[in-house]
Enzyme design. Structure first.
Site, short mmCIF file in Angstrom:
data_model
loop_
_atom_site.label_atom_id
_atom_site.label_comp_id
_atom_site.label_asym_id
_atom_site.label_seq_id
_atom_site.Cartn_x
_atom_site.Cartn_y
_atom_site.Cartn_z
N GLY A 227 -22.29 -54.53 -66.73
CA GLY A 227 -22.50 -53.14 -66.86
C GLY A 227 -21.50 -52.66 -67.59
O GLY A 227 -21.57 -51.39 -68.03
N GLU A 270 -20.71 -60.67 -64.18
CA GLU A 270 -21.72 -60.68 -65.01
C GLU A 270 -21.98 -59.94 -66.53
O GLU A 270 -22.91 -59.19 -66.43
CB GLU A 270 -23.18 -60.65 -64.10
CG GLU A 270 -23.59 -61.82 -63.46
CD GLU A 270 -24.68 -61.29 -62.57
OE1 GLU A 270 -25.37 -60.40 -62.52
OE2 GLU A 270 -24.91 -62.19 -61.51
N PRO A 271 -20.97 -59.93 -67.38
CA PRO A 271 -20.93 -58.82 -68.35
C PRO A 271 -21.92 -59.35 -69.63
O PRO A 271 -22.06 -60.78 -69.79
CB PRO A 271 -19.79 -58.84 -68.90
CG PRO A 271 -19.05 -60.07 -68.52
CD PRO A 271 -19.74 -60.76 -67.17
N ARG A 273 -23.21 -56.82 -72.30
CA ARG A 273 -23.24 -55.87 -73.57
C ARG A 273 -21.82 -55.94 -73.78
O ARG A 273 -21.35 -56.06 -75.02
CB ARG A 273 -23.41 -54.49 -72.96
CG ARG A 273 -23.47 -53.36 -74.07
CD ARG A 273 -23.65 -52.00 -73.50
NE ARG A 273 -24.73 -51.92 -72.55
CZ ARG A 273 -25.76 -51.49 -72.89
NH1 ARG A 273 -26.07 -51.32 -74.08
NH2 ARG A 273 -26.68 -51.52 -71.95
N ARG A 309 -33.93 -50.29 -78.98
CA ARG A 309 -33.24 -49.50 -78.03
C ARG A 309 -33.25 -47.91 -78.29
O ARG A 309 -33.22 -47.39 -77.42
CB ARG A 309 -31.57 -49.71 -77.94
CG ARG A 309 -31.38 -51.07 -77.73
CD ARG A 309 -29.97 -51.48 -77.58
NE ARG A 309 -29.68 -50.75 -76.23
CZ ARG A 309 -28.41 -49.73 -76.33
NH1 ARG A 309 -28.16 -49.32 -77.31
NH2 ARG A 309 -28.23 -49.21 -75.28
N TYR A 313 -34.79 -45.85 -75.11
CA TYR A 313 -33.76 -45.28 -74.27
C TYR A 313 -33.18 -43.91 -75.23
O TYR A 313 -32.07 -43.62 -74.39
CB TYR A 313 -32.75 -45.98 -74.22
CG TYR A 313 -32.78 -47.39 -73.86
CD1 TYR A 313 -33.59 -47.74 -72.41
CD2 TYR A 313 -32.81 -48.67 -74.12
CE1 TYR A 313 -33.95 -48.86 -71.96
CE2 TYR A 313 -32.99 -50.01 -74.06
CZ TYR A 313 -33.49 -50.15 -72.82
OH TYR A 313 -33.73 -51.23 -72.22
N CYS A 343 -46.11 -49.12 -87.31
CA CYS A 343 -46.93 -47.74 -87.25
C CYS A 343 -46.94 -47.01 -85.95
O CYS A 343 -47.81 -47.15 -85.18
CB CYS A 343 -48.33 -48.67 -87.31
SG CYS A 343 -49.65 -47.74 -87.37
N GLU A 344 -45.62 -46.28 -85.73
CA GLU A 344 -45.43 -45.47 -84.78
C GLU A 344 -44.57 -44.09 -85.03
O GLU A 344 -43.49 -44.63 -85.71
CB GLU A 344 -45.04 -45.98 -83.37
CG GLU A 344 -46.01 -47.22 -82.67
CD GLU A 344 -45.65 -47.43 -81.24
OE1 GLU A 344 -45.05 -46.56 -80.63
OE2 GLU A 344 -46.01 -48.39 -80.74
N1 LLP Z 1 -26.62 -59.04 -64.52
C1 LLP Z 1 -27.51 -58.50 -64.03
C2 LLP Z 1 -28.42 -59.11 -62.88
C3 LLP Z 1 -28.54 -57.70 -65.00
O1 LLP Z 1 -29.70 -57.18 -64.82
C4 LLP Z 1 -27.87 -57.33 -66.35
C5 LLP Z 1 -28.63 -56.39 -67.18
C6 LLP Z 1 -26.59 -57.78 -66.53
C7 LLP Z 1 -25.87 -58.61 -65.50
C8 LLP Z 1 -25.75 -57.61 -67.77
O2 LLP Z 1 -25.55 -56.26 -67.93
P1 LLP Z 1 -24.46 -55.64 -69.02
O3 LLP Z 1 -22.99 -56.26 -68.83
O4 LLP Z 1 -25.10 -56.11 -70.43
O5 LLP Z 1 -24.62 -53.99 -68.99
N2 LLP Z 1 -31.69 -53.38 -72.44
C9 LLP Z 1 -30.87 -52.33 -71.89
C10 LLP Z 1 -30.06 -52.84 -71.05
C11 LLP Z 1 -30.60 -53.60 -69.91
C12 LLP Z 1 -29.68 -54.42 -68.94
C13 LLP Z 1 -30.47 -55.09 -67.85
N3 LLP Z 1 -29.54 -56.05 -67.13
C14 LLP Z 1 -30.21 -51.63 -72.87
O6 LLP Z 1 -30.50 -52.10 -74.27
O7 LLP Z 1 -29.41 -50.94 -72.78
#
Ligand code: LLP
Length: 414
Positions: A227, A270-271, A273, A309, A313, A343-344
């Site tokens: 996250g 679990e990174p 992004r 995105r 969002y 087309c949106e």
């Molecule tokens: N672990 C789990 C269980 C998750 O659900 C996620 C992301 C991650 C790790 C990785 O999270 P990160 O470090 O990438 O924030 N599509 C959205 C983001 C959805 C994230 C879903 N889960 C966006 O484009 O902002």
């Protein structure tokens, strides 16, 4: 104004116009040096020898990126049999894969069990289902620490307004259910949401999570999720997530908990992004410029099928403009709305954005699109998914996924 891509030599020895001509637009371009640097930064957030970083493949599942993650010593988390399949194909051994499942079928659980992949269960019902098909098995349980965070309500995955995880009030039932099937709960995990720039809420959630974890007696691992955010407004000077400060606090908290818990527990994160976002950009071509009443539209080939995105969002992505390989930095800026070719009306990349004077034929460079870019791309409007190229450590590019073709659109029909 400055050019981020020039400052970090994003294109290595290559030039954006050459890449665009050779591979066409829209084009995802990644930079291996940035990718590796971010992976290494993530490995340093917890000062603990057994700490493991699980790259979250949902962020970007390009095989070349997965191989780099493997090379950097990362493990991975998966959300589906498809992600497990691709990770195995990339060379990840099954013990390096963690299946963070949500509302899955018996068949999907069996897929993981048959391949010796550790699964995380996130409801009493799923624990029961897993127990029935794999009595005596090992598993993890996803806990809800009661506090979530993230850039949008849609991506906050803990607290009271989410479908994910076992709530504190249900932990006793979860343990009883697991005991009925002699399941061994060897891990607990959390993920509070995606893209937070301030670690305060995360650390509060972690503190709750670690207290909940004490109810489980035989843990081998604790996974605190991902996250961590990235500066999407870097062109206007947004600060980075303060890893150093975070790392100090995190390390103290984990050390104290480990002492109290008494067993040797492996910590994981679990990174996604943080690792992938800044290593990717999209090159798009400006096709048409027009005025509609009070708005000036810059019509490009970067539609919501390529990057969803902003329309999903309202996310911000910085945009640079290149003309004949030179970033346009000087001169007047004007307010324009940058749109795609879908087309949106909601197919908007940047609404009412101040940008330099753009001309038809210019290239736009959409920054920080390495995460949740291609992985959420689609063939909506029967558009072809773009190609992906990687600028390697040698400064040269290589194609790491070809562009879809018209015949790819026909492959699934019987
Ligand atoms: N672990 C789990 C269980 C998750 O659900 C996620 C992301 C991650 C790790 C990785 O999270 P990160 O470090 O990438 O924030 N599509 C959205 C983001 C959805 C994230 C879903 N889960 C966006 O484009 O902002």
């Amino acid at each position: 104004m400055y050019s981020y891509t020039e400052a970090c030599r994003f294109f290595g020895d290559m030039f954006p116009e050459d890449l665009a001509r050779r591979y066409g637009t829209p084009l995802y371009v990644y930079n291996e040096a940035i990718l590796r640097e971010r992976m290494r930064e993530m490995k340093s957030i917890l000062k603990d020898d057994s700490f493991t970083v699980n790259y979250s493949i949902k962020t970007n599942s390009n095989l070349s990126i997965l191989k780099i993650a493997l090379d950097e010593g990362l493990s991975a988390d998966a959300m589906s049999p498809g992600e497990i399949h691709v990770l195995l194909e990339a060379g990840f051994p099954s013990e390096k894969i963690f299946y963070v499942a949500n509302n899955v079928s018996e068949d999907e659980m069996r897929y993981a069990i048959d391949r010796n992949v550790m699964i995380s269960l996130d409801s009493v019902s799923q624990i029961e289902r897993f127990g029935k098909i794999n009595p005596g098995g090992r598993c993890a349980i996803r806990l809800n620490p009661g506090i979530g965070a993230g850039h949008h309500a849609k991506v906050v995955t803990a607290g009271k307004k989410t479908k994910f995880a076992v709530a504190d009030i249900d932990i006793d039932t979860a343990i009883e259910t697991a005991n009925r099937f002699a399941l061994r709960i060897v891990g607990v995990n959390q993920h509070i949401g995606s893209h937070f720039m301030d670690s305060k809420k995360f650390l509060e959630a972690l503190s709750n999570f670690l207290s909940l974890a004490e109810q489980f007696e035989k843990l081998e691992f604790v996974d605190f999720g991902g996250g961590f955010g990235i500066p999407y407004k870097k062109l206007s000077g947004e600060e980075r997530f303060d890893i150093e400060e975070f790392s100090g606090k995190l390390t103290v908290m984990v050390r104290e908990w480990k002492k109290k818990y008494g067993r040797n527990v492996v910590f994981k994160s679990e990174p996604g992004r943080y690792i992938a976002a800044e290593s990717g950009i999209i090159l798009g071509r400006v096709q048409t410029i027009k005025h509609n009443y009070s708005d000036k539209y810059i019509g490009t080939d970067v539609g919501m099928n390529v990057l969803i995105r902003p329309s999903m969002y309202n996310s911000w992505h910085d945009i640079e403009v290149y003309r004949n390989n030179t970033p346009i930095l000087d001169g007047d800026v004007e307010e324009v709305t940058v749109v795609g070719n879908i087309c949106e009306t909601g197919d908007i990349l940047a609404a009412r954005r101040l940008l330099p004077q753009i001309e038809e034929g210019d290239l736009i460079c959409v920054l920080d699109t390495g995460a949740y870019g291609y992985s959420m791309a689609s063939s909506y409007n029967n558009r072809l998914r773009p190609a992906e190229v990687m600028i390697g450590m040698d400064g040269k590019e290589r194609l790491i996924r070809r562009r879809e073709t018209l015949s790819d659109l026909m492959t699934l029909f019987p």
